[in-house]
Design an enzyme around this catalytic site. Structure first.
Site, PDB file in Angstrom:
ATOM      1  N   MET A  49       0.944   1.468  -0.942  1.00 23.94           N
ATOM      2  CA  MET A  49       1.756   1.308   0.259  1.00 23.94           C
ATOM      3  C   MET A  49       1.903  -0.170   0.608  1.00 23.94           C
ATOM      4  O   MET A  49       1.065  -0.996   0.257  1.00 23.94           O
ATOM      5  CB  MET A  49       1.102   2.020   1.441  1.00 23.94           C
TER       6      MET A  49
ATOM      7  N   ASP B  87       1.768  -5.891   0.103  1.00 19.29           N
ATOM      8  CA  ASP B  87       0.751  -6.859  -0.294  1.00 19.29           C
ATOM      9  C   ASP B  87       0.914  -7.185  -1.771  1.00 19.29           C
ATOM     10  O   ASP B  87       1.097  -6.302  -2.602  1.00 19.29           O
ATOM     11  CB  ASP B  87      -0.648  -6.287  -0.033  1.00 19.29           C
TER      12      ASP B  87
ATOM     13  N   HIS C 213      -7.146  -1.843  -2.687  1.00 21.07           N
ATOM     14  CA  HIS C 213      -7.420  -1.610  -1.267  1.00 21.07           C
ATOM     15  C   HIS C 213      -8.388  -0.440  -1.120  1.00 21.07           C
ATOM     16  O   HIS C 213      -8.011   0.714  -1.330  1.00 21.07           O
ATOM     17  CB  HIS C 213      -6.126  -1.307  -0.505  1.00 21.07           C
TER      18      HIS C 213
ATOM     19  N   SER D 240      -3.127  -0.155  -4.591  1.00 28.44           N
ATOM     20  CA  SER D 240      -3.576   0.476  -3.343  1.00 28.44           C
ATOM     21  C   SER D 240      -3.540   1.986  -3.523  1.00 28.44           C
ATOM     22  O   SER D 240      -4.209   2.508  -4.404  1.00 28.44           O
ATOM     23  CB  SER D 240      -2.703   0.008  -2.174  1.00 28.44           C
ATOM     24  N   THR D 241      -2.753   2.698  -2.730  1.00 29.62           N
ATOM     25  CA  THR D 241      -2.717   4.155  -2.782  1.00 29.62           C
ATOM     26  C   THR D 241      -2.346   4.645  -4.177  1.00 29.62           C
ATOM     27  O   THR D 241      -1.312   4.277  -4.714  1.00 29.62           O
ATOM     28  CB  THR D 241      -1.693   4.689  -1.771  1.00 29.62           C
TER      29      THR D 241
END
Length: 405
Positions: free
Chosen positions: A342, A345, A249, A220-221
């Protein structure tokens, strides 16, 4: 609060400051839209952060940076006189530890520019609604923006020490420690996330491993840069042995451009996964923004499954969806890694994969932009190794080829 299905889970922004003015996160907003500047400035104040200034172009933003040393800069890509892409490297040269978050509307061109900005040293990006009305009414945009300011600015604000303002700087200037400049691709992690290592327990390594038939990646991030670096480190020769399936993401449009960047970087075919597409070795499949990507068994081998089900862990695509399907389709014949991001998940999916007998690795805290997803897997005791990004590539190459690292 339910969020956009293509982003990592975010918390509701605080409504009042919980920090002293000495450690309040200092924010600079640069956008050519007066409406955006006004709204974001109001949100920054309501969240308890310190707004040090707003700018309608990159030139003014650089002047304000020199005066106020912000912890976080929210930087629009398209601005007159000096755009965000041109201003970004100048900002990082001025203050290597500043946390720059790019803002752009969802177009192919802006997606491409945003990903290039990440490679140059921006820490993240936010997809901005296309119209002023959209900005005004979008709770998702507000929550994403405030959470990123909080995450990226908190540690830098804590580490900031008051000092005398240099000549030419406004009163109240605080100098941030400036780490030695290194090429953007070599940045292990943004300074804003540095913190003591979090304890965790490693899962015992599996003996008599099954040869992996798929490489699974969740991120993600900070993921776009991390995924690219890691795949390049593994090398095309090893990656040609098996399919690579990635859930990053990202919003729609961005995922297609992300796949193009991976193709350029690895020299392998890479694209968004398509429904009913057969999964083949030597190809990279990226979950399309806004849709879950899973797997199903097929007569000729595993195939891609795309669904529009509800968000999982506030995300669509969700890492858990791919991982759980892979545990059923491939069993122990997987190599899995959770990279920076973050939220949590991927943790439930990692549990399913370990129960099926497959190894799970996680990126370490020091080299992660945000140690949420990999930290969750590590703290759950599901990772057999927690490694810096460069070492992950070496370990995964060994798993794929069956050769010692």
């Amino acid at each position: 609060m339910a969020l956009s299905p293509a982003v990592a889970p975010l918390r509701t922004p605080p409504t009042q400051s919980t920090t002293s003015s000495a450690t309040a996160i200092r924010v600079l907003v640069a956008d050519d839209s007066a409406v955006v500047r006004g709204l974001v400035a109001r949100w920054i104040g309501e969240a308890g952060f310190e707004l040090v200034g707003t700018a309608s172009n990159g030139r003014i933003a650089l002047e304000l940076m020199a005066k106020h040393d912000p912890d976080v800069v929210l930087l629009d890509i398209e601005m007159p006189e000096l755009d965000g892409t041109t201003a970004l490297p100048r900002m990082l040269a001025m203050s290597p530890s500043v946390q720059v978050v790019m803002m752009s509307t969802l177009t192919t061109r802006n997606a491409d520019i945003s990903l290039k900005c990440l490679a140059l040293g921006a820490v993240d990006y936010i997809a901005k609604p296309e119209s002023s009305r959209g900005v005004t009414t979008s709770d998702t945009f507000r929550v994403e923006l405030i959470e990123r300011v909080r995450v990226f600015g908190s540690a830098r604000a804590r580490n900031r020490r008051p000092s005398a303002a240099p000549a030419g700087h406004a009163p109240g200037y605080h100098a941030a420690p400036a780490p030695a400049a290194v090429p953007a691709a070599a940045h292990p992690a943004p300074a804003a996330t540095a913190r003591p290592a979090t304890p965790f327990t490693l899962r015992p390594k599996v003996r008599n491993r099954t040869q992996p038939r798929a490489l699974l990646i969740g991120s993600s991030t900070g993921g776009p840069r991390a995924v690219g670096e890691m795949l390049e480190g593994i090398g095309a020769a090893a990656l040609r042995r098996l399919p690579v399936l990635i859930v990053q993401h990202m919003p729609p449009i961005f995922t297609a451009v992300f796949a193009e960047h991976l193709a350029t970087r690895t020299g392998l075919p890479a694209a968004e996964g398509k429904a009913e597409e057969r999964v083949e070795p030597g190809r990279i499949y990226v979950a399309p923004g806004g849709r879950h990507m899973g797997l199903a068994g097929g007569a000729g081998g595993p195939i891609i499954k795309l669904t529009d089900g509800p968000p999982v862990n506030f995300c669509r695509p969700a890492v858990d969806v791919l991982f759980k399907d892979a545990a059923v389709v491939f069993g122990a014949a997987t190599a899995t890694v959770i990279l920076t991001g973050m939220g949590s998940d991927g943790t439930n999916g990692a549990r399913a994969l370990t129960e099926a007998g497959g190894p799970v690795l996680a990126q370490d805290e020091a080299t992660s932009t945000v140690w949420g997803m990999p930290g969750s897997v590590a703290r759950a005791g599901l990772a057999e190794a927690v490694l810096p990004l460069p070492e992950l590539a070496t370990a995964l190459r060994a798993l794929i080829t069956g050769q010692p690292a």
